[in-house]
Write a protein that holds these residues in place. Structure first.
Motif, PDB file in Angstrom:
ATOM      1  N   VAL B  67      -8.884 -54.090 -13.503  1.00  0.00           N
ATOM      2  CA  VAL B  67      -9.630 -52.913 -13.961  1.00  0.00           C
ATOM      3  C   VAL B  67      -9.106 -51.628 -13.330  1.00  0.00           C
ATOM      4  N   THR B  69      -5.660 -50.322 -10.714  1.00  0.00           N
ATOM      5  CA  THR B  69      -4.552 -50.667  -9.814  1.00  0.00           C
ATOM      6  C   THR B  69      -3.800 -49.409  -9.408  1.00  0.00           C
ATOM      7  N   ALA B  71      -0.348 -47.982  -6.757  1.00  0.00           N
ATOM      8  CA  ALA B  71       0.767 -48.301  -5.868  1.00  0.00           C
ATOM      9  C   ALA B  71       1.261 -47.038  -5.208  1.00  0.00           C
TER      10      ALA B  71
ATOM     11  N   PHE D  33       2.338 -48.542 -17.516  1.00  0.00           N
ATOM     12  CA  PHE D  33       3.042 -47.635 -16.602  1.00  0.00           C
ATOM     13  C   PHE D  33       4.385 -47.202 -17.212  1.00  0.00           C
ATOM     14  N   PHE D  36       3.530 -44.607 -19.730  1.00  0.00           N
ATOM     15  CA  PHE D  36       3.178 -43.336 -19.086  1.00  0.00           C
ATOM     16  C   PHE D  36       4.426 -42.635 -18.545  1.00  0.00           C
ATOM     17  N   ASP D  37       5.383 -43.403 -18.036  1.00  0.00           N
ATOM     18  CA  ASP D  37       6.617 -42.797 -17.549  1.00  0.00           C
ATOM     19  C   ASP D  37       7.343 -42.084 -18.688  1.00  0.00           C
ATOM     20  N   MET D  66       8.332 -41.028  -8.529  1.00  0.00           N
ATOM     21  CA  MET D  66       6.913 -41.317  -8.319  1.00  0.00           C
ATOM     22  C   MET D  66       6.687 -41.668  -6.852  1.00  0.00           C
ATOM     23  N   VAL D  67       5.634 -41.103  -6.276  1.00  0.00           N
ATOM     24  CA  VAL D  67       5.265 -41.523  -4.925  1.00  0.00           C
ATOM     25  C   VAL D  67       3.932 -42.264  -4.908  1.00  0.00           C
ATOM     26  N   ASP D  68       3.119 -42.053  -5.931  1.00  0.00           N
ATOM     27  CA  ASP D  68       1.791 -42.662  -5.949  1.00  0.00           C
ATOM     28  C   ASP D  68       1.340 -42.711  -7.401  1.00  0.00           C
ATOM     29  N   THR D  69       0.945 -43.871  -7.885  1.00  0.00           N
ATOM     30  CA  THR D  69       0.422 -43.933  -9.254  1.00  0.00           C
ATOM     31  C   THR D  69      -0.721 -44.917  -9.341  1.00  0.00           C
ATOM     32  N   ARG D  70      -1.614 -44.641 -10.271  1.00  0.00           N
ATOM     33  CA  ARG D  70      -2.815 -45.447 -10.424  1.00  0.00           C
ATOM     34  C   ARG D  70      -3.183 -45.493 -11.894  1.00  0.00           C
ATOM     35  N   ALA D  71      -3.827 -46.595 -12.291  1.00  0.00           N
ATOM     36  CA  ALA D  71      -4.346 -46.661 -13.657  1.00  0.00           C
ATOM     37  C   ALA D  71      -5.689 -47.358 -13.635  1.00  0.00           C
ATOM     38  N   ARG D  72      -6.569 -46.889 -14.494  1.00  0.00           N
ATOM     39  CA  ARG D  72      -7.862 -47.535 -14.687  1.00  0.00           C
ATOM     40  C   ARG D  72      -7.927 -48.024 -16.117  1.00  0.00           C
ATOM     41  N   GLU D 116      -0.554 -39.900 -11.751  1.00  0.00           N
ATOM     42  CA  GLU D 116       0.752 -39.931 -11.093  1.00  0.00           C
ATOM     43  C   GLU D 116       0.879 -38.779 -10.112  1.00  0.00           C
ATOM     44  N   ARG D 118       4.186 -37.104  -8.331  1.00  0.00           N
ATOM     45  CA  ARG D 118       5.649 -37.133  -8.310  1.00  0.00           C
ATOM     46  C   ARG D 118       6.182 -35.989  -7.444  1.00  0.00           C
TER      47      ARG D 118
END
Lengths: 144, 144, 144, 144
Positions: B67, B69, B71, D33, D36-37, D66-72, D116, D118
């Motif tokens: 649900v 994630t 990184a 991801f 999205f990229d 990318m240094v930090d990415t998240r998805a819901r 994201e 970046r």
């Protein structure tokens, strides 16, 4: 022979994305097979006038799994390239058929050729096993 | 609280392949999420002593869909790198849980951190709808 | 002919992951090409005693790009399968060579066959252009 | 603060392909991801009026890693879905910035949110090392 010759050619545009490419800066070749798989889906959708989920249900099939595929790589494609994939069925047999894809670069150069042999597959009404099935004349006619 | 703390850490080795990497010569970051998904599967297999297909059947669940994630990318990995992924559950709640992954480079440097929130999911016996379900105490105990 | 016959067979184990599989529950076939690409890399590493980055530098080549590849799909593989891929060079020519892969299921059944033709590629010292180059006898000997 | 607020929203249509989906019949989440990229690349191309290779050269940068990415994940997408991805920069800082993506299903339902962070990255002229660099005002203005 009575089978009408398949004449339908479906063309779609594909943008080569960063994630399609490898450290050599060119498309990682397994990605071409994924592009060709989507092109075959688009070809059948164009021919049969409905998406795969709908035509699979309409014709009572499970799908068109690949049994043999090949690609020849002539000129590499790189990130940002806008390519075109031309796809057509080249032969229908009783329960299998061949698809050919031509990936063309922006200047018309042939980049990759793809060849597929797929099987028209259904679940046997009696045994429940998955097996090849005769391709309906209605399907073959839709590509003529 | 009576819930035992999850202590199990599962570690697996991963070789960075050519096809994992992009034109910058480093891993295309969506690939890390695929690696982490396989690591969560390996963690549950280690904890429950059977592969996912078996434990899903055993516990009557459909799966553990993601649900949320995230990184964080600290140091890039390149083609040929032999990395290690350490994975553990950091929290079990009623029907959801968190997993953390640490991808370590060959020299022990932290390359990537991954964070997951997943849901224990079953089909409602009455309505047939897919919904979250309480995580069995037996599962939680297996990670202690 | 003086060229020693390539006899080296490299075998590696591969676990079929959830993300390798499609809605039919079996491996999405482009993934097999990615597995075979990694198997060819592993075969060359085994033969030449060093990873690709090292041997490419050692022999002054850019790589071994694919010019033609084919796969035949006999028996599908599904999530959780532990398969084995056997890889070997079947022919060395002046500047190109063939690789064959056999993906075997856990019970030894042949699941997929893969065929590759690749080219030994270098940068021309004078023109700077990328072109095929003769495969060194030392490389061919390493596979005997 | 003088920095103009980024207002540009870029929207693109994406067809969910068979190979994007897993045995549960829904998109394998790492694929989002990758989508999205490609959406961030399309957003920057729209804002800067040229493809990434061109603007990276124009501004003397190596890229925007990318240094930090998240998805819901709110509502799953399945094979054949025609979805829309809306992308925009939500904040520019000295040398980093945030991008938000909203994947909308055909009926307008929010399927996935992506986040994201970046970094604007260049090669140091003196040391040759890769490091963050100030985002040019011209770039920020292009998103206003």
């Amino acid at each position: 022979m009575d089978t009408p010759e398949p004449r339908l050619v479906h063309t779609r545009a594909v943008t080569i994305e960063w994630g399609d490419c490898d450290p050599a800066g060119i498309v990682f070749y397994p990605r071409f097979f994924a592009m060709f798989d989507a092109s075959t889906a688009a070809l059948f959708q164009a021919a049969l006038g409905m998406p795969k989920i709908a035509w699979a249900k309409h014709f009572g099939v499970l799908g068109i799994p690949m049994v043999d595929t090949r690609a020849r790589f002539h000129v590499p494609s790189a990130y940002g390239d806008e390519v075109t994939i031309e796809s057509r069925v080249t032969a229908f047999r009783r329960s299998s058929f061949d698809v050919v894809h031509r990936l063309l670069k922006q200047d018309g150069t042939l980049g990759v050729e793809g060849f597929e042999t797929r099987v028209w597959t259904a679940r046997d009404a009696e045994t429940g096993r998955i097996r090849s099935a005769p391709i309906p004349a209605e399907v073959i006619a839709a590509f003529a």
